[in-house]
Design an enzyme around this catalytic site. Structure first.
Site, PDB file in Angstrom:
ATOM      1  N   LYS A  39      65.558  -8.639  57.007  1.00 41.73           N
ATOM      2  CA  LYS A  39      65.091  -7.259  57.001  1.00 41.73           C
ATOM      3  C   LYS A  39      66.276  -6.348  57.259  1.00 41.73           C
ATOM      4  O   LYS A  39      67.014  -6.530  58.237  1.00 41.73           O
ATOM      5  CB  LYS A  39      64.028  -7.035  58.098  1.00 41.73           C
ATOM      6  CG  LYS A  39      63.405  -5.653  58.070  1.00 41.73           C
ATOM      7  CD  LYS A  39      62.299  -5.586  57.044  1.00 41.73           C
ATOM      8  CE  LYS A  39      61.828  -4.158  56.791  1.00 41.73           C
ATOM      9  NZ  LYS A  39      62.744  -3.391  55.927  1.00 41.73           N
ATOM     10  N   GLN A  51      72.189  -5.925  62.411  1.00 43.06           N
ATOM     11  CA  GLN A  51      70.747  -5.929  62.170  1.00 43.06           C
ATOM     12  C   GLN A  51      70.053  -7.123  62.808  1.00 43.06           C
ATOM     13  O   GLN A  51      68.889  -7.032  63.212  1.00 43.06           O
ATOM     14  CB  GLN A  51      70.486  -5.931  60.654  1.00 43.06           C
ATOM     15  CG  GLN A  51      69.112  -5.423  60.248  1.00 43.06           C
ATOM     16  CD  GLN A  51      68.995  -3.908  60.311  1.00 43.06           C
ATOM     17  OE1 GLN A  51      69.905  -3.192  59.923  1.00 43.06           O
ATOM     18  NE2 GLN A  51      67.882  -3.421  60.817  1.00 43.06           N
ATOM     19  N   LYS A 109      71.183  -7.014  55.047  1.00 42.98           N
ATOM     20  CA  LYS A 109      71.625  -5.675  54.636  1.00 42.98           C
ATOM     21  C   LYS A 109      72.113  -5.753  53.200  1.00 42.98           C
ATOM     22  O   LYS A 109      72.483  -6.831  52.713  1.00 42.98           O
ATOM     23  CB  LYS A 109      72.761  -5.173  55.539  1.00 42.98           C
ATOM     24  CG  LYS A 109      72.881  -3.655  55.602  1.00 42.98           C
ATOM     25  CD  LYS A 109      71.773  -3.017  56.436  1.00 42.98           C
ATOM     26  CE  LYS A 109      71.927  -1.509  56.531  1.00 42.98           C
ATOM     27  NZ  LYS A 109      70.923  -0.900  57.394  1.00 42.98           N
ATOM     28  N   GLY A 158      65.468   1.583  53.036  1.00 45.17           N
ATOM     29  CA  GLY A 158      66.485   2.574  52.725  1.00 45.17           C
ATOM     30  C   GLY A 158      67.567   2.642  53.786  1.00 45.17           C
ATOM     31  O   GLY A 158      67.442   2.090  54.875  1.00 45.17           O
ATOM     32  N   ASP A 159      68.635   3.317  53.446  1.00 47.02           N
ATOM     33  CA  ASP A 159      69.750   3.589  54.360  1.00 47.02           C
ATOM     34  C   ASP A 159      70.453   4.804  53.765  1.00 47.02           C
ATOM     35  O   ASP A 159      69.854   5.544  52.969  1.00 47.02           O
ATOM     36  CB  ASP A 159      70.670   2.371  54.473  1.00 47.02           C
ATOM     37  CG  ASP A 159      71.658   2.459  55.635  1.00 47.02           C
ATOM     38  OD1 ASP A 159      71.269   2.142  56.765  1.00 47.02           O
ATOM     39  OD2 ASP A 159      72.812   2.857  55.412  1.00 47.02           O
ATOM     40  N   THR A 167      63.615   6.674  62.886  1.00 44.93           N
ATOM     41  CA  THR A 167      64.914   6.408  63.505  1.00 44.93           C
ATOM     42  C   THR A 167      65.327   7.554  64.426  1.00 44.93           C
ATOM     43  O   THR A 167      65.800   7.330  65.549  1.00 44.93           O
ATOM     44  CB  THR A 167      65.998   6.178  62.440  1.00 44.93           C
ATOM     45  OG1 THR A 167      65.553   5.192  61.508  1.00 44.93           O
ATOM     46  CG2 THR A 167      67.292   5.717  63.077  1.00 44.93           C
ATOM     47  N   ASN A 209      68.040  12.105  57.451  1.00 42.00           N
ATOM     48  CA  ASN A 209      66.772  11.836  58.134  1.00 42.00           C
ATOM     49  C   ASN A 209      66.936  11.646  59.634  1.00 42.00           C
ATOM     50  O   ASN A 209      66.169  12.190  60.436  1.00 42.00           O
ATOM     51  CB  ASN A 209      66.113  10.577  57.554  1.00 42.00           C
ATOM     52  CG  ASN A 209      65.164  10.892  56.418  1.00 42.00           C
ATOM     53  OD1 ASN A 209      65.004  12.054  56.045  1.00 42.00           O
ATOM     54  ND2 ASN A 209      64.557   9.870  55.866  1.00 42.00           N
ATOM     55  N   SER A 249      59.496   0.075  59.976  1.00 39.10           N
ATOM     56  CA  SER A 249      59.471  -0.703  58.738  1.00 39.10           C
ATOM     57  C   SER A 249      58.653  -1.978  58.927  1.00 39.10           C
ATOM     58  O   SER A 249      57.872  -2.366  58.055  1.00 39.10           O
ATOM     59  CB  SER A 249      60.895  -1.065  58.304  1.00 39.10           C
ATOM     60  OG  SER A 249      61.528   0.020  57.661  1.00 39.10           O
TER      61      SER A 249
END
Length: 449
Positions: free
Chosen positions: A93, A114, A129, A168-169, A212, A243, A381
């Site tokens: 993830k 992560q 990632k 997303g990132d 986040t 964001n 998520s």
């Protein structure tokens, strides 16, 4: 008998030799390794099982060509990546980043971080990632669609709801996720658990956009409570204007703090009256404009272009680096400490250099490391994945409440681990250890795989 320090040092030397050209990855590894020495002294069985060397080597590294056609009919080629780092506690993830700076080192550092971040959430998700050196800025919707469709045509071979679930990132927002999901669906049928950050009309979760930023503020709230303080009357500087920065600003304002500066890659804007959230959202979420335009709406605000004074020279009680890796260096840290900052909360991934972190810890500044403080996004998520599995949407309030409890638990577990291993208050060490132990226990139980 090998000591924890001897073992960690030996593994790190091997990692450096094998990955000498990957600076960001080595930085992330060094920061974690330094924290884990006392763990191996307490649990020597993890040395015998060579857990650390197994963990630092990704289970899979994928690199692939992404050809696409621009609006002029010209064929363009980018490089795509997916690093599937650890599936010890669940499916891989982690987000996808589309930015010119993306390379294997950056994707590996993000994937390594992560692992621990996902472990800290308490949810059953492993670490991964991905991304590409494609730059969505200045591209038309059709160009972005053609690129993402080509990217997903290759990536879809390696992902799935119970295998690897991207999100997303940087550079990958709602538009990009929509195109990615559409292409996956075209090739594999409707499986709404394969991506997170989806639109609300096709399996997305309320509060995912805010998660986040909100989560970072919830973590900061716990740090302030430990100091006997709160947000009321505090000033804050928030780098970035995506964001994370926008919704950290929103939640800070809601809890009584005043954000006085935000930034983007062109520079930063300082508004002593407090950043106007409505203007910020209009510029960044609707117009996709540069932050300098803020001063057109608020003439008393001051814009400083990139290359001038750092945003971290502004006097504030709280700092939230929410832009990108290594944006806050030792000089910035010294400036913040000299101006009386009491808490620094990392909203971006590894935004502070190792030297900056050391300065904050030595000065007694409450420091929330990224893998703990910005885990809110991946936490929601995972909550989106749960809703997809149940075919049941939750209300914004339900998701936000779960997010708050997750962030509170991350702080509590990190603080407890720091205290247990003799570094009370050091949340960098505490988060690394708390995240590592869960993964190590799972790896040990599953044998050498």
């Amino acid at each position: 008998m090998t000591t924890g320090k001897e073992y960690v040092t030996a593994v790190f030397e091997k990692v450096k030799a094998q990955n000498s050209h990957e600076a960001e990855f080595l930085q992330a590894v060094e920061e974690v390794f330094d924290s884990l020495i006392p763990v191996f002294d307490k649990y020597p069985e993890y040395i015998e099982e060579n857990i650390l060397e197994r963990l630092v080597e990704p289970e899979r590294v994928l690199s692939f060509r992404v050809p696409w056609v621009d609006d002029r009919g010209q064929v363009q080629v980018n490089r795509g990546y997916r690093v599937q780092f650890s599936s010890a506690i669940g499916p891989y993830k982690g987000g996808l980043r589309f930015h010119p700076s993306v390379n294997q080192s950056i994707i590996k550092f993000l994937g390594f971080e992560q692992i621990f971040k996902n472990s800290l959430t308490g949810l059953p998700i492993g670490g991964g990632k991905g991304g590409s050196n494609f730059d969505p800025k200045g591209k038309s919707d059709n160009e972005v669609m053609r690129f993402t469709q080509s990217f997903m045509t290759e990536l879809q071979k390696y992902i799935g709801p119970d295998i690897d679930v991207p999100a997303g990132d940087i550079g990958v927002g709602g538009r990009e996720i929509g195109y990615l999901f559409g292409q996956y669906k075209r090739l594999n049928g409707y499986k709404n658990g394969v991506l997170t950050g989806k639109g609300l009309t096709y399996g997305g979760s309320l509060a995912r956009t805010e998660a986040t930023g909100y989560g970072a503020v919830y973590f900061a709230e716990q740090m302030l409570k430990a100091r006997g303080e709160g947000f009321a009357g505090k000033t804050a500087v928030v780098s970035g204007s995506g964001n994370v920065a926008i919704y950290a600003t929103e939640k800070l304002h809601a809890l009584g703090a005043k954000v006085i500066a935000v930034s983007d890659s062109s520079g930063y804007v300082y508004d002593k009256e407090g950043i106007n959230l409505e203007t910020l959202k209009q510029l960044k979420e609707v117009e996709r404009a540069r932050i300098v335009k803020y001063t057109e709406h608020h003439p008393n605000a001051v814009f400083t272009p990139a290359g001038g004074d750092s945003i971290w020279t502004i006097k504030a009680d709280l700092a939230f680096p929410c832009a990108t890796q290594n944006e806050l260096n030792a000089a910035d840290a010294k400036a913040l400490v000299a101006n009386g900052v009491i808490a620094v909360t990392e909203g971006a991934n590894m935004p502070s250099t190792l030297e900056a972190i050391e300065i904050f810890l030595e000065a007694g500044v409450s420091f929330g490391p990224a893998k703990a403080a910005n885990a809110g996004g991946v936490a929601v998520s995972a909550l989106e994945m749960a809703q997809n599995s149940q075919r049941t949407p939750w209300t914004f309030e339900e998701v936000d409440s779960k997010l708050y409890q997750i962030m509170k638990a991350i702080y509590t577990n990190s603080a407890a681990a720091a205290k247990e291993f003799g570094e009370e208050g050091n949340l960098v060490l505490g988060a690394n250890i708390a995240g590592f132990l869960k993964v190590a226990q799972a790896m040990s139980a599953q044998g050498v795989v």
